[in-house]
Motif scaffolding. Structure first.
Motif, PDB file in Angstrom:
ATOM      1  N   GLY A 287       3.316  -1.882  -3.310  1.00 53.42           N
ATOM      2  CA  GLY A 287       1.579  -1.425  -3.805  1.00 53.42           C
ATOM      3  C   GLY A 287       1.741  -0.953  -5.516  1.00 53.42           C
ATOM      4  O   GLY A 287       0.659  -1.273  -6.085  1.00 53.42           O
ATOM      5  N   PHE A 288       2.731  -0.038  -5.620  1.00 56.22           N
ATOM      6  CA  PHE A 288       2.687   0.432  -7.004  1.00 56.22           C
ATOM      7  C   PHE A 288       2.397  -0.517  -8.270  1.00 56.22           C
ATOM      8  O   PHE A 288       3.478  -1.441  -8.313  1.00 56.22           O
ATOM      9  CB  PHE A 288       4.355   1.287  -6.982  1.00 56.22           C
ATOM     10  CG  PHE A 288       3.698   2.815  -6.384  1.00 56.22           C
ATOM     11  CD1 PHE A 288       3.155   3.504  -6.538  1.00 56.22           C
ATOM     12  CD2 PHE A 288       3.833   2.713  -4.749  1.00 56.22           C
ATOM     13  CE1 PHE A 288       2.211   4.674  -5.833  1.00 56.22           C
ATOM     14  CE2 PHE A 288       3.703   4.114  -4.095  1.00 56.22           C
ATOM     15  CZ  PHE A 288       3.173   4.953  -4.394  1.00 56.22           C
ATOM     16  N   SER A 289       1.849  -0.169  -9.234  1.00 52.15           N
ATOM     17  CA  SER A 289       2.027  -0.206 -10.972  1.00 52.15           C
ATOM     18  C   SER A 289       2.379   0.402 -11.672  1.00 52.15           C
ATOM     19  O   SER A 289       2.264   1.801 -10.961  1.00 52.15           O
ATOM     20  CB  SER A 289       0.924  -2.104 -10.818  1.00 52.15           C
ATOM     21  OG  SER A 289      -0.231  -0.752 -11.144  1.00 52.15           O
TER      22      SER A 289
ATOM     23  N   ALA B 197       8.562   5.579 -16.242  1.00 50.76           N
ATOM     24  CA  ALA B 197       7.414   5.348 -15.553  1.00 50.76           C
ATOM     25  C   ALA B 197       6.528   6.144 -14.831  1.00 50.76           C
ATOM     26  O   ALA B 197       6.742   6.337 -13.970  1.00 50.76           O
ATOM     27  CB  ALA B 197       8.042   3.817 -15.077  1.00 50.76           C
ATOM     28  N   VAL B 198       5.243   6.489 -15.365  1.00 52.67           N
ATOM     29  CA  VAL B 198       4.289   6.296 -13.982  1.00 52.67           C
ATOM     30  C   VAL B 198       3.662   5.420 -14.210  1.00 52.67           C
ATOM     31  O   VAL B 198       3.308   4.547 -13.483  1.00 52.67           O
ATOM     32  CB  VAL B 198       2.745   7.513 -15.470  1.00 52.67           C
ATOM     33  CG1 VAL B 198       2.270   7.761 -13.826  1.00 52.67           C
ATOM     34  CG2 VAL B 198       3.926   8.433 -15.530  1.00 52.67           C
ATOM     35  N   MET B 199       3.348   5.504 -12.229  1.00 52.69           N
ATOM     36  CA  MET B 199       3.686   4.134 -11.152  1.00 52.69           C
ATOM     37  C   MET B 199       2.027   4.865 -10.330  1.00 52.69           C
ATOM     38  O   MET B 199       2.010   6.028  -9.401  1.00 52.69           O
ATOM     39  CB  MET B 199       4.697   3.838 -10.383  1.00 52.69           C
ATOM     40  CG  MET B 199       5.436   3.613 -11.414  1.00 52.69           C
ATOM     41  SD  MET B 199       6.834   3.138 -10.553  1.00 52.69           S
ATOM     42  CE  MET B 199       6.008   1.059 -10.077  1.00 52.69           C
ATOM     43  N   GLY B 200       1.299   3.850  -9.973  1.00 54.89           N
ATOM     44  CA  GLY B 200       0.019   4.357  -9.115  1.00 54.89           C
ATOM     45  C   GLY B 200      -0.556   3.437  -8.534  1.00 54.89           C
ATOM     46  O   GLY B 200      -0.024   1.974  -8.385  1.00 54.89           O
ATOM     47  N   ALA B 201      -1.053   3.048  -6.940  1.00 62.25           N
ATOM     48  CA  ALA B 201      -1.235   2.672  -5.866  1.00 62.25           C
ATOM     49  C   ALA B 201      -2.498   2.970  -5.480  1.00 62.25           C
ATOM     50  O   ALA B 201      -2.624   4.405  -5.450  1.00 62.25           O
ATOM     51  CB  ALA B 201      -0.543   2.598  -5.077  1.00 62.25           C
ATOM     52  N   VAL B 202      -3.512   1.914  -5.086  1.00 63.32           N
ATOM     53  CA  VAL B 202      -4.213   2.184  -4.339  1.00 63.32           C
ATOM     54  C   VAL B 202      -3.971   2.250  -2.733  1.00 63.32           C
ATOM     55  O   VAL B 202      -3.647   1.133  -2.207  1.00 63.32           O
ATOM     56  CB  VAL B 202      -6.216   1.296  -4.551  1.00 63.32           C
ATOM     57  CG1 VAL B 202      -6.907   1.406  -3.965  1.00 63.32           C
ATOM     58  CG2 VAL B 202      -6.207   1.426  -5.841  1.00 63.32           C
ATOM     59  N   LEU B 203      -4.562   3.279  -2.308  1.00 68.16           N
ATOM     60  CA  LEU B 203      -3.953   3.850  -0.622  1.00 68.16           C
ATOM     61  C   LEU B 203      -4.936   2.442  -0.195  1.00 68.16           C
ATOM     62  O   LEU B 203      -5.930   2.929  -0.161  1.00 68.16           O
ATOM     63  CB  LEU B 203      -4.559   5.468   0.039  1.00 68.16           C
ATOM     64  CG  LEU B 203      -2.821   5.691  -0.811  1.00 68.16           C
ATOM     65  CD1 LEU B 203      -3.595   7.658  -0.607  1.00 68.16           C
ATOM     66  CD2 LEU B 203      -1.063   5.686  -0.625  1.00 68.16           C
ATOM     67  N   PRO B 204      -4.431   2.313   1.135  1.00 66.30           N
ATOM     68  CA  PRO B 204      -3.076   2.949   1.717  1.00 66.30           C
ATOM     69  C   PRO B 204      -2.090   0.976   1.215  1.00 66.30           C
ATOM     70  O   PRO B 204      -2.243   0.509   0.624  1.00 66.30           O
ATOM     71  CB  PRO B 204      -3.001   2.080   3.063  1.00 66.30           C
ATOM     72  CG  PRO B 204      -4.412   1.331   3.480  1.00 66.30           C
ATOM     73  CD  PRO B 204      -5.005   1.466   2.330  1.00 66.30           C
ATOM     74  N   LEU B 205      -0.741   2.089   1.287  1.00 63.46           N
ATOM     75  CA  LEU B 205       0.003   0.724   0.837  1.00 63.46           C
ATOM     76  C   LEU B 205       0.442   0.346   1.210  1.00 63.46           C
ATOM     77  O   LEU B 205       0.039   0.274   2.786  1.00 63.46           O
ATOM     78  CB  LEU B 205       1.117   2.104   0.573  1.00 63.46           C
ATOM     79  CG  LEU B 205       1.537   3.357  -0.289  1.00 63.46           C
ATOM     80  CD1 LEU B 205       2.981   4.006   0.087  1.00 63.46           C
ATOM     81  CD2 LEU B 205       1.416   3.310  -1.824  1.00 63.46           C
TER      82      LEU B 205
END
Ligand SMILES: CC(C)(COP(=O)(O)OP(=O)(O)OC[C@H]1O[C@@H](n2cnc3c(N)ncnc32)[C@H](O)[C@@H]1OP(=O)(O)O)[C@@H](O)C(=O)NCCC(=O)NCCS
Length: 186
Positions: free
Chosen positions: A154-156, A172-180
């Motif tokens: 789920g990271f973008s 690349a800096v990546m982020g995801a809203v938890l939970p994965l």
């Protein structure tokens, strides 16, 4: 394979194993390891540290590790990425991704144990039941197994081809809203 959670003292006691795995997984220059050790020691003092070791049951060797902590102002990575996201997308975006974030600092598996699901288990265990809203990390800006793993849960991309102060390869800096996202392999 056993995944074991380490407290701060256990994390510090495990640093030698972690550096050896880091060196093998990243094909790191041995000359870079002392500074990497200093960074890991500093990270041990960050709030909300969660550190894991993957231990091979047959040999009882540590063959993978991962750790992260709660990001906050005053931490080098946090402040650099905050400024870069603010410059690219505005302060609201930086706040959205970084104000309540678990920062995955390191995740590495010994090369001869890679592609067996250990990295995915470490990442999902690291972020499970965290109270933070998001998870963030940086990884080489390339089509790597790490990048594919992060995307699959789920990271973008928040930043691409980003060069950290001091130079070095693009990240690349990546982020995801938890939970994965947990797929059938998770
Ligand atoms: C990234 C890393 C931690 C993943 O750990 P791992 O145990 O090898 O990964 P897993 O077996 O759990 O696989 C997870 C996903 O990674 C990708 N992947 C893993 N090995 C791969 C390979 N050889 N080729 C292509 N993709 C691969 C796949 O997307 C895989 O998902 P899938 O099994 O559903 O196809 C590990 O490969 C590693 O240490 N790499 C070098 C160091 C590194 O880049 N660390 C991350 C720094 S940000």
């Amino acid at each position: 394979m056993t995944i074991t959670e380490l407290d701060r003292a256990g994390f510090l006691a495990n640093l030698g194993h972690q550096l050896a795995i880091y060196a093998a997984a990243m094909a790191a220059d041995p000359g870079d390891l002392p500074s990497r050790q200093v960074i890991m020691e500093r990270h041990a003092g960050n709030p909300g540290l969660r550190a894991l070791a993957a231990i091979d049951e047959a040999s009882q060797h540590v063959v993978g590790f991962g750790y992260g902590f709660r990001g906050s102002h005053g931490q080098w990575w946090h402040d650099v990425v905050w400024a870069a996201i603010t410059a690219a997308d505005g302060q609201a975006a930086a706040r959205d991704w970084l104000d309540d974030a678990f920062e995955v600092a390191e995740l590495h598996v010994r090369p001869d144990f890679q592609a067996r699901g250990i990295g995915r288990r470490l990442l999902l265990t690291l972020t499970a039941d965290r109270r933070e809203r998001t998870a963030v990390l940086s990884t080489r800006h390339a089509d790597t197994p790490a990048r594919r793993l992060y995307r699959s849960v789920g990271f973008s991309d928040l930043l691409t081809a980003f060069v950290f102060p001091g130079g070095g390869p693009p990240y690349a800096v990546m982020g995801a809203v938890l939970p994965l996202l947990v797929n059938q392999r998770g």
